[in-house]
Design an enzyme around this catalytic site. Structure first.
Site, mmCIF file in Angstrom:
data_model
loop_
_atom_site.group_PDB
_atom_site.id
_atom_site.type_symbol
_atom_site.label_atom_id
_atom_site.label_comp_id
_atom_site.label_asym_id
_atom_site.label_seq_id
_atom_site.Cartn_x
_atom_site.Cartn_y
_atom_site.Cartn_z
ATOM 1 N N THR A 1 1.062 -1.024 3.641
ATOM 2 C CA THR A 1 2.069 -2.072 3.800
ATOM 3 C C THR A 1 2.433 -2.117 5.275
ATOM 4 O O THR A 1 3.054 -1.185 5.801
ATOM 5 C CB THR A 1 3.313 -1.787 2.945
ATOM 6 O OG1 THR A 1 2.951 -1.818 1.564
ATOM 7 C CG2 THR A 1 4.384 -2.842 3.197
ATOM 8 N N LYS B 1 3.805 -9.002 -0.458
ATOM 9 C CA LYS B 1 4.426 -7.681 -0.621
ATOM 10 C C LYS B 1 5.841 -7.654 -0.056
ATOM 11 O O LYS B 1 6.772 -7.162 -0.712
ATOM 12 C CB LYS B 1 3.562 -6.621 0.064
ATOM 13 C CG LYS B 1 4.160 -5.214 0.087
ATOM 14 C CD LYS B 1 4.281 -4.613 -1.303
ATOM 15 C CE LYS B 1 4.957 -3.249 -1.277
ATOM 16 N NZ LYS B 1 4.096 -2.188 -0.742
ATOM 17 N N LYS C 1 11.591 0.514 5.313
ATOM 18 C CA LYS C 1 10.433 0.044 6.074
ATOM 19 C C LYS C 1 10.029 -1.365 5.626
ATOM 20 O O LYS C 1 9.812 -2.260 6.442
ATOM 21 C CB LYS C 1 9.263 0.999 5.891
ATOM 22 C CG LYS C 1 7.936 0.465 6.430
ATOM 23 C CD LYS C 1 6.750 1.268 5.918
ATOM 24 C CE LYS C 1 5.438 0.557 6.217
ATOM 25 N NZ LYS C 1 4.268 1.277 5.678
#
Length: 291
Positions: A91, A166, A241
């Site tokens: 990611t 995502k 994050k």
């Protein structure tokens, strides 16, 4: 197939093990020897990056950030045969994902960005969801490998589309988790037992995945991290994050994300208080304390 798997963290270790179970020859690469030893115990072969890439049919990566992805693939493009399919499951920021795919295409490699959703348990069980960005032909090739690690593989669009999906998904997840925690905290203060509120809300209009599959209070959902003293699962630091990536993407796209920004601020504070390693549903305890 011979698969080079680079990055054997909490997610990558389970993913690599499932590729072994699917019948592939997995060459495991990681800076942490303990992580490599765990992969070997699951049936993989310990390797350096050059050894893993040599004659590889595919390279799969699970790395912390865009800078690591770009650095690793700078080497992979020199080491692997050009007919290998490159699959980055990290990611990372959308721009780095697009850059990696563009650089691969310039030297005739097919590559996709394929970040995952589902957490450590889903990685171990082989039931992850993959959101894939890249050309149609590259997706078709990658899908046969991703099916060994997940149950849902969706082609989201061109290069970087997997990362876009995502960050949007995890921003929504963070928002719904904060809301679920707020609702339980308020219900408790109003005299409702957690199980009673769960029995109502999980069947009513307030229902969400954060409620029914990942309930942030102990009891109602036995498999949720709340029943393991909030051991991850999906760590709060990782959620921060992803929210940071979402906020960067929102700024670049000039998108208004007020709830996303608030969720980012809350998780930033939670991690600053020393809880980055606990599950992201530990937000429940912060909201209970009111600080």
């Amino acid at each position: 197939m011979k698969i080079a798997f680079v990055g054997l963290g909490h997610m990558g270790s389970g993913m690599a093990a499932n590729l072994v179970k699917a019948g592939h020859l997995v060459h495991a690469v990681d800076l942490n020897p303990d992580a490599v030893a765990q992969a070997v115990a699951a049936g993989a072969v310990a390797a350096t990056l050059p050894q893993a890439c040599d004659t590889a049919d595919a390279v799969v990566t699970m790395l912390p950030a865009g800078k690591h992805v770009l650095a690793v693939y700078d080497e992979v493009r020199r080491l692997a045969p050009s007919n290998a399919i490159l699959i980055d499951c990290s990611t990372i920021d959308i721009e780095s994902a697009r850059q990696a795919i563009d650089l691969a295409a310039k030297v005739d490699f097919a590559m996709v960005d394929a970040p995952v959703s589902g957490g450590v348990a889903a990685a171990a069980a082989g039931i992850l969801t993959f959101m894939v960005g890249g050309e149609d032909a590259a997706f078709v090739r990658a899908k046969t490998i991703l099916e060994g690690m997940g149950k849902t593989i969706v082609h989201a669009g061109g290069a970087g589309a997997g990362q876009a999906a995502k960050v949007c998904n995890n921003m929504l997840l963070a928002i719904t988790m904060v809301g679920t925690c707020e609702a339980f905290a308020l219900a408790e203060k109003l005299g409702l037992e957690d199980q009673v509120f769960f029995d109502i809300a999980s069947k009513a209009s307030g229902q969400s995945w954060s409620m029914t599959s990942y309930c942030p209070v102990p009891g109602p959902v036995p498999a949720s991290p709340a029943n393991r003293d909030y051991q991850p699962g999906f760590a709060a630091g990782l959620m921060l994050k992803d929210l940071t990536l979402a906020m960067q993407a929102a700024a670049q796209a000039n998108a208004d994300t007020p709830l996303g920004a608030k969720a980012h601020a809350l998780y930033d504070a939670l991690c600053a208080q020393g809880h980055a390693g606990q599950d992201f549903s530990y937000m429940m305890e912060r909201i209970r304390r009111g600080a």
